[in-house]
Design a protein around this motif. Structure first.
Motif, short mmCIF file in Angstrom:
data_model
loop_
_atom_site.label_atom_id
_atom_site.label_comp_id
_atom_site.label_asym_id
_atom_site.label_seq_id
_atom_site.Cartn_x
_atom_site.Cartn_y
_atom_site.Cartn_z
N PHE A 35 -31.39 -15.45 0.72
CA PHE A 35 -30.13 -15.56 -0.29
C PHE A 35 -29.35 -14.24 0.00
N PHE A 92 -25.32 -22.71 2.33
CA PHE A 92 -24.30 -21.58 2.21
C PHE A 92 -24.86 -20.62 3.48
N GLY A 268 -19.62 -12.46 -7.74
CA GLY A 268 -19.68 -12.93 -6.43
C GLY A 268 -19.81 -11.82 -5.63
N VAL A 294 -26.43 -13.21 -7.46
CA VAL A 294 -26.75 -11.89 -6.24
C VAL A 294 -26.38 -10.68 -7.12
N ASN A 360 -15.56 -14.71 -9.23
CA ASN A 360 -15.74 -14.96 -7.81
C ASN A 360 -14.38 -14.71 -7.19
N MET A 362 -11.80 -15.56 -3.83
CA MET A 362 -11.14 -16.65 -3.45
C MET A 362 -10.65 -16.61 -1.95
N VAL A 376 -10.46 -22.06 5.45
CA VAL A 376 -9.19 -21.34 6.08
C VAL A 376 -8.18 -22.36 6.61
N MET A 377 -7.06 -22.51 6.00
CA MET A 377 -6.15 -23.40 6.61
C MET A 377 -6.71 -24.94 6.53
N MET A 382 -15.30 -21.11 6.14
CA MET A 382 -15.54 -19.81 6.14
C MET A 382 -17.14 -19.58 5.69
N ASN A 383 -17.43 -19.58 4.49
CA ASN A 383 -18.93 -19.56 4.24
C ASN A 383 -19.35 -20.66 3.37
N GLY A 386 -21.31 -21.70 -2.26
CA GLY A 386 -22.38 -20.98 -2.92
C GLY A 386 -22.49 -21.23 -4.29
N GLY A 387 -22.47 -20.32 -5.28
CA GLY A 387 -22.88 -20.40 -6.45
C GLY A 387 -21.49 -20.44 -7.31
N SER A 388 -20.27 -20.32 -6.72
CA SER A 388 -18.92 -19.92 -7.42
C SER A 388 -18.75 -21.17 -8.46
N ALA A 406 -3.31 -11.97 2.93
CA ALA A 406 -4.29 -11.85 3.89
C ALA A 406 -3.71 -11.70 5.41
N LYS A 407 -4.52 -11.08 6.22
CA LYS A 407 -4.11 -11.02 7.78
C LYS A 407 -2.70 -10.20 7.68
O1 0RQ Z 1 -11.22 -12.10 7.04
O2 0RQ Z 1 -13.29 -11.47 7.88
O3 0RQ Z 1 -11.64 -11.77 9.59
O4 0RQ Z 1 -11.30 -9.81 7.87
O5 0RQ Z 1 -11.39 -14.13 4.58
O6 0RQ Z 1 -11.86 -11.69 2.88
O7 0RQ Z 1 -10.58 -10.44 1.35
O8 0RQ Z 1 -12.55 -9.43 2.46
O9 0RQ Z 1 -12.82 -11.15 0.72
O10 0RQ Z 1 -15.18 -10.73 1.47
O11 0RQ Z 1 -14.86 -11.32 -0.77
O12 0RQ Z 1 -14.40 -12.94 0.76
C1 0RQ Z 1 -13.45 -16.22 -0.56
C2 0RQ Z 1 -14.42 -15.80 1.59
C3 0RQ Z 1 -13.64 -14.01 0.16
C4 0RQ Z 1 -15.78 -15.09 -0.11
C5 0RQ Z 1 -14.40 -15.31 0.31
C6 0RQ Z 1 -10.11 -13.73 5.08
C7 0RQ Z 1 -9.87 -12.25 5.02
C8 0RQ Z 1 -11.28 -11.80 5.61
C9 0RQ Z 1 -12.94 -12.27 3.68
P1 0RQ Z 1 -11.85 -11.25 8.19
P2 0RQ Z 1 -11.85 -10.56 1.97
P3 0RQ Z 1 -14.48 -11.57 0.60
C10 0RQ Z 1 -21.46 -15.66 -5.05
C11 0RQ Z 1 -20.24 -16.50 -5.17
C12 0RQ Z 1 -17.22 -18.64 -1.85
C13 0RQ Z 1 -18.43 -18.15 -2.18
C14 0RQ Z 1 -18.81 -17.59 -3.44
C15 0RQ Z 1 -16.55 -16.44 -0.17
C16 0RQ Z 1 -12.18 -12.72 5.13
O13 0RQ Z 1 -15.80 -14.50 -1.38
O14 0RQ Z 1 -17.14 -16.91 0.56
O15 0RQ Z 1 -18.02 -17.28 -4.27
N1 0RQ Z 1 -16.59 -17.15 -1.42
N2 0RQ Z 1 -20.09 -17.30 -3.92
O16 0RQ Z 1 -8.87 -12.19 5.90
C17 0RQ Z 1 -7.14 -16.98 5.63
C18 0RQ Z 1 -6.69 -16.67 3.51
C19 0RQ Z 1 -7.72 -15.76 3.33
C20 0RQ Z 1 -8.21 -15.41 4.58
C21 0RQ Z 1 -9.01 -14.20 2.74
N3 0RQ Z 1 -5.94 -17.08 2.12
N4 0RQ Z 1 -6.54 -17.31 4.39
N5 0RQ Z 1 -8.14 -16.19 5.44
N6 0RQ Z 1 -9.31 -14.22 4.29
N7 0RQ Z 1 -8.12 -15.09 2.33
C22 0RQ Z 1 -22.48 -15.60 -3.58
C23 0RQ Z 1 -23.14 -16.79 -3.39
O17 0RQ Z 1 -22.81 -17.89 -3.78
C24 0RQ Z 1 -24.40 -16.89 -2.53
#
Ligand code: 0RQ
Length: 507
Positions: A35, A92, A268, A294, A360, A362, A376-377, A382-383, A386-388, A406-407
């Motif tokens: 986990f 996840f 998150g 977590v 959490n 997004m 993404v798009m 991405m991941n 999860g629990g969000s 982003a980017k």
């Molecule tokens: O890309 O890794 O290539 O640099 O996403 O973004 O801003 O570093 O944020 O690490 O918190 O991740 C939603 C993915 C955010 C995560 C998400 C790209 C950005 C970067 C990471 P690079 P950041 P984070 C507890 C709760 C769902 C599960 C959840 C997640 C990479 O928080 O997986 O909440 N959440 N679980 O560049 C394109 C956009 C973007 C984008 C960010 N709009 N378009 N790319 N990125 N926004 C845990 C569990 O449940 C287990």
């Protein structure tokens, strides 16, 4: 480390990971603990990956399905994906190699609410689990399994699998014993009973999981820590987001809607969430509590600083430095941290009763407050959710945080319409970017759009969003549906533009 297997006859099952791999055959379904980079097996995945590579070299088929608690690490998901040893994965993940396999269409992936996983295991939606591979700290005299830094779906994994392989990790602090709270009686309707967690720190089960020793076919010893990377020092954007969340919570306390100790906090994964926890160190709240899935560095430091009284989680996901602090202080922490199965940590009934404050990250939100956490798009996983969703739908507050772009600014995190829906406008209460915060409670869609555009969007995109909204409003009058104005053909054009030009902005 043989001392950690205190059950005498089970000591006869100790073998190497390569020997234990004999129990894994092509086409099997595995339940594997892990986990968010904690509690995953360290040796068996490589042994299985090698077996797959050998089979593939001979032109034979070899792949397995794998259901975990949540994400694992390179030496679990990574090695298996690299060896093309996985054909199915749930619920996840966050490993780059695995993610590429999923997005290349090579690995079927079911992304789902973590609170649903164990129920679906019991109901047999994944088919039969042939083998469970479980990381553990110890096996007691009576054959009880003491889980590692994470439990996740471990209880159900052991119960549902035909055979169990236990990895005993000698690098884990023996002091973990006593921290777990194993409650495996959630069952299936119509015979379910209330889950008796009434306070966030209530213990309702046992410290170990009783297991039929005959089910254990192999015990493998390892001696390596969880592979968790360091958190980035909170950057300016994370700090600005964190400051707003904390100001808002303070405001709610002053308005009498929250007690001074707040309500149990869920946070998150990732740097922004960790920055909020770091910000709470200096915030005007005391006796905080956590009810989360977590528990990362930030929450650990709140407990060590005595700002947080207790925390409940399903996994401890620490950077190497935080792990050292955890191990040094384990006696102090023992009555302040509870590790639960994820069916309890993420349980809607419990989250609703406790009034958890869910926070959490997004990928994007749209102007009406729908949130995309996963794609993404619209197409690239991405991941996972999860629990969000468990915390967003059922929490007392549901907060979404993200940088506004982003980017390098080429992507706006606030878009006309999300390209994938994870959390609907009905569930999301607050959106926070470094630009500002939108409090969506009690607001209609058009009121929400104004707040989100004005407060949360980046200045580079604000006029574009206003222009979209204004034109959508006029067009929707003509189509007779102005409740949630949209230009259907244009709503996803920002994403399409990014796919084609690498930038959402109009050149
Ligand atoms: O890309 O890794 O290539 O640099 O996403 O973004 O801003 O570093 O944020 O690490 O918190 O991740 C939603 C993915 C955010 C995560 C998400 C790209 C950005 C970067 C990471 P690079 P950041 P984070 C507890 C709760 C769902 C599960 C959840 C997640 C990479 O928080 O997986 O909440 N959440 N679980 O560049 C394109 C956009 C973007 C984008 C960010 N709009 N378009 N790319 N990125 N926004 C845990 C569990 O449940 C287990």
């Amino acid at each position: 480390s043989i001392d950690r297997v205190r059950h005498a006859t089970l000591r006869e099952k100790v073998m190497s990971a390569d020997e234990a791999a004999q129990f894994i055959q092509n086409g099997m379904m595995l339940a594997v603990t892990g986990f968010t980079g904690a509690g995953y097996p360290k040796a068996m995945p490589t042994a299985i990956a090698n077996k797959a590579k050998d089979a593939h070299a001979k032109g034979e088929k070899f792949s397995v399905g794998m259901v975990t608690g949540a994400s694992t690490a390179p030496e679990c998901d990574g090695v298996l994906a690299e060896a093309k040893a996985l054909h199915f994965r749930s619920p996840f993940q966050s490993d780059p190699t695995l993610r590429n396999g999923i997005n290349a269409g090579e690995i079927a992936y079911q992304d789902m609410h973590l609170s649903h996983v164990e129920q679906q295991m019991r109901q047999g939606f994944y088919g039969k689990f042939d083998v469970a591979i479980v990381e553990a700290t110890a096996i007691t005299e009576n054959g009880e399994l003491i889980f590692a830094m994470g439990i996740g779906h471990g209880v159900e994994a052991v119960k549902n699998a035909d055979k169990v392989i236990v990895e005993i990790n000698a690098a884990l602090s023996a002091g973990l014993e006593g921290m777990h709270d194993i409650y495996g009686d959630v069952g299936l309707p119509p015979h379910r009973k209330p889950i008796p967690v009434v306070g966030a720190f209530d213990r309702i089960g046992t410290t170990g999981l009783a297991i039929d020793p005959n089910k254990i076919v192999a015990i493998v010893f390892t001696n390596a820590g969880d592979r968790n990377s360091k958190f980035a020092e909170p950057d300016d954007i994370s700090k600005r987001i964190a400051a707003q969340v904390i100001d808002f919570l303070d405001h709610e306390v002053k308005a009498g809607r929250l007690p001074k100790s707040l309500l149990p906090l869920q946070s998150g994964v990732g740097n922004v969430a960790n920055a909020v926890m770091a910000g709470l160190l200096d915030a005007p709240f005391d006796d905080l509590t956590g009810y989360t899935e977590v528990l990362q560095d930030g929450m650990l430091d709140l407990i060590l600083a005595k700002k947080m009284k207790t925390a409940s989680a399903t996994a401890l996901s620490f950077s190497p430095d935080a792990l050292a602090r955890f191990n040094e202080n384990i006696e102090f922490l023992k009555d302040k941290i509870i590790l639960r199965p994820m069916e309890i940590s993420n349980n809607p009934e419990v989250i609703r009763r406790l009034g958890v404050i869910g926070m959490n990250s997004m990928i994007e939100a749209d102007i009406y407050g729908n949130v995309n956490s996963t794609h993404v798009m619209g197409t690239r996983m991405m991941n996972g959710i999860g629990g969000s969703g468990d915390f967003t739908r059922n929490g007392f507050f549901s907060i979404y945080v993200s940088p506004s772009t982003a980017k390098g600014g080429a992507i706006s995190a606030i878009v006309p319409m999300v390209s994938h829906h994870d959390h609907t406008e009905h569930d999301v209460m607050f959106i926070v970017t470094e630009q500002g915060m939108a409090d969506l409670r009690g607001k209609s869609p058009k009121e929400r759009a104004k707040l989100i555009i004005d407060n949360c969007s980046h200045p580079d995109y604000r006029d574009m969003l206003r222009d979209y909204y204004d034109r959508a409003f006029v067009a929707s009058q003509k189509s007779g549906g102005v409740h949630t104005p949209h230009l259907l053909l244009e709503a996803l054009s920002w994403h399409q533009r990014f796919v084609e030009t690498g930038d959402m902005r109009i050149k």
